[in-house]
Design an enzyme around this catalytic site. Structure first.
Site, PDB file in Angstrom:
ATOM      1  N   ASP A 171       0.834  -1.202   0.000  1.00 44.93           N
ATOM      2  CA  ASP A 171       0.000   0.000   0.000  1.00 44.93           C
ATOM      3  C   ASP A 171       0.870   1.253   0.000  1.00 44.93           C
ATOM      4  O   ASP A 171       1.976   1.245   0.529  1.00 44.93           O
ATOM      5  CB  ASP A 171      -0.903  -0.030   1.255  1.00 44.93           C
ATOM      6  N   HIS A 213       2.605   3.557  -8.976  1.00 48.87           N
ATOM      7  CA  HIS A 213       2.376   2.131  -9.264  1.00 48.87           C
ATOM      8  C   HIS A 213       3.559   1.539 -10.038  1.00 48.87           C
ATOM      9  O   HIS A 213       3.945   0.392  -9.825  1.00 48.87           O
ATOM     10  CB  HIS A 213       1.085   1.953 -10.079  1.00 48.87           C
ATOM     11  N   THR A 227     -10.490  -7.010  -5.649  1.00 50.52           N
ATOM     12  CA  THR A 227     -11.777  -6.890  -6.363  1.00 50.52           C
ATOM     13  C   THR A 227     -12.310  -5.446  -6.220  1.00 50.52           C
ATOM     14  O   THR A 227     -12.927  -4.917  -7.136  1.00 50.52           O
ATOM     15  CB  THR A 227     -12.818  -7.895  -5.823  1.00 50.52           C
ATOM     16  N   LEU A 268      11.255 -20.656  -4.536  1.00 53.16           N
ATOM     17  CA  LEU A 268      10.268 -19.756  -3.927  1.00 53.16           C
ATOM     18  C   LEU A 268       8.962 -19.880  -4.709  1.00 53.16           C
ATOM     19  O   LEU A 268       8.988 -19.968  -5.938  1.00 53.16           O
ATOM     20  CB  LEU A 268      10.775 -18.299  -4.026  1.00 53.16           C
ATOM     21  N   ARG A 326       1.639  -4.973   6.171  1.00 51.53           N
ATOM     22  CA  ARG A 326       0.960  -3.941   5.390  1.00 51.53           C
ATOM     23  C   ARG A 326       1.792  -2.670   5.462  1.00 51.53           C
ATOM     24  O   ARG A 326       2.126  -2.206   6.557  1.00 51.53           O
ATOM     25  CB  ARG A 326      -0.454  -3.669   5.893  1.00 51.53           C
TER      26      ARG A 326
HETATM   27  C1  FPP Z   1      -1.800   0.479  -3.310  1.00 49.93           C
HETATM   28  O1  FPP Z   1      -1.377   1.771  -3.554  1.00 49.93           O
HETATM   29  C2  FPP Z   1      -1.339  -0.467  -4.296  1.00 49.93           C
HETATM   30  C3  FPP Z   1      -2.118  -1.120  -5.228  1.00 49.93           C
HETATM   31  C4  FPP Z   1      -3.352  -0.604  -5.823  1.00 49.93           C
HETATM   32  C5  FPP Z   1      -1.737  -2.451  -5.675  1.00 49.93           C
HETATM   33  C6  FPP Z   1      -0.257  -2.715  -5.784  1.00 49.93           C
HETATM   34  C7  FPP Z   1       0.197  -2.630  -7.173  1.00 49.93           C
HETATM   35  C8  FPP Z   1       1.490  -2.607  -7.548  1.00 49.93           C
HETATM   36  C9  FPP Z   1       2.602  -2.736  -6.579  1.00 49.93           C
HETATM   37  C10 FPP Z   1       1.854  -2.438  -8.982  1.00 49.93           C
HETATM   38  C11 FPP Z   1       1.516  -3.594  -9.895  1.00 49.93           C
HETATM   39  C12 FPP Z   1       1.927  -4.938  -9.422  1.00 49.93           C
HETATM   40  C13 FPP Z   1       2.500  -5.908 -10.187  1.00 49.93           C
HETATM   41  C14 FPP Z   1       2.629  -7.293  -9.654  1.00 49.93           C
HETATM   42  C15 FPP Z   1       3.018  -5.647 -11.528  1.00 49.93           C
HETATM   43  P1  FPP Z   1      -2.488   2.882  -3.464  1.00 49.93           P
HETATM   44  O2  FPP Z   1      -2.789   3.342  -4.833  1.00 49.93           O
HETATM   45  O3  FPP Z   1      -3.686   2.400  -2.704  1.00 49.93           O
HETATM   46  O4  FPP Z   1      -1.737   3.970  -2.643  1.00 49.93           O
HETATM   47  P2  FPP Z   1      -2.409   5.100  -1.751  1.00 49.93           P
HETATM   48  O5  FPP Z   1      -3.121   4.404  -0.631  1.00 49.93           O
HETATM   49  O6  FPP Z   1      -1.218   5.877  -1.301  1.00 49.93           O
HETATM   50  O7  FPP Z   1      -3.333   5.877  -2.628  1.00 49.93           O
END
Ligand code: FPP
Length: 235
Positions: free
Chosen positions: A15, A32, A61, A126, A183
């Site tokens: 996160d 991201h 989801t 792994l 987390r």
């Molecule tokens: C949360 O950050 C993260 C996600 C939405 C999912 C995690 C995705 C990645 C690490 C990138 C893609 C993964 C792969 C395997 C290629 P957020 O957007 O909720 O952050 P915020 O809470 O600061 O807004």
């Protein structure tokens, strides 16, 4: 550092990508991108640590409800990851598997997921489990439906439903429950992640945003876990 006997499985809620980008005056999608790069780094560190299973929450989801632009960017990153990672996965003897509602993903992505799973199926160092379009309540409901259908068709007796047989109906069938759940980004919620599987898992919350979460902090958590007192008869 040999932690094999102590910690076998780490699950992570990655996160804070959006906040990481905002702090730098960049769009969320840049966060991201950096987050995806960190997935590769952390997978390498995990291999070195001797931990055998790593489960990453890449897309929930609920994430489908984000803006179309953000969902598209995440899908694009995922697509690139699936294209690029085969070489690294094979060189590092990593088995990759995906959990979640894969029918929600594009056919192209589904094909690539299946291909990576098949190619890496015999790797043993792994197991990297990526949760994609994953929701734990949905997973539990589909297990319940599958069991109910078996009972209805006289393939299973109600008295034969056990914790073990229930676990075998989940996407995570065959994977041991996580020992550690991390987390990042300071939030202290589980967000519909592995609800059945984390019944006895040790929880770690860190303020570090996912793109900054590195090997040192990971090893620190593994060390802390090793020294936490666990009164086992499972409680
Ligand atoms: C949360 O950050 C993260 C996600 C939405 C999912 C995690 C995705 C990645 C690490 C990138 C893609 C993964 C792969 C395997 C290629 P957020 O957007 O909720 O952050 P915020 O809470 O600061 O807004």
């Amino acid at each position: 550092m040999d932690t094999t006997n102590i910690c076998n499985h780490i699950a992570i809620i990655m996160d804070g990508n959006g906040r990481w980008a905002k702090k730098r005056g960049m769009p969320r999608t840049y966060g991201h991108k950096k987050g995806a790069e960190n997935v590769v780094k952390i997978t390498r560190s995990m291999k070195e640590s001797g931990v055998k299973y790593l489960t990453l929450y890449a897309f929930s989801t609920e994430n489908w409800q984000r803006s179309k632009d953000e969902v598209d960017a995440l899908m694009q990153l995922l697509n690139e990851y699936l294209d690029k990672e085969l070489k690294e996965i094979m060189e590092n003897n990593v088995r990759i598997i995906f959990i979640g509602e894969r029918y929600m993903l594009s056919e192209d992505i589904q094909k690539k997921m299946l291909y990576l799973e098949q190619e890496s199926a015999k790797n043993t160092d792994l197991t990297l489990c990526i949760a994609l379009s994953y929701g734990s309540r949905q997973e539990i409901l589909s297990a319940v439906k599958s069991i109910a259908t078996k009972v209805k068709n006289d393939e299973l007796k109600v008295e034969d439903i056990t914790q073990e047989s229930f676990s075998n109906e989940l996407y995570t069938k065959g994977i041991p429950d996580p020992d550690i759940l991390i987390r990042t980004s300071g939030e202290q919620r589980i967000s519909n992640y592995l609800l059945w599987q984390i019944a006895y898992t040790e929880l770690f919350f860190t303020n570090t945003l996912w793109p900054d979460f590195g090997k040192d902090e990971l090893w620190d958590i593994i060390k802390k876990f090793s020294s936490r007192e666990r009164r086992y008869g499972k409680n």
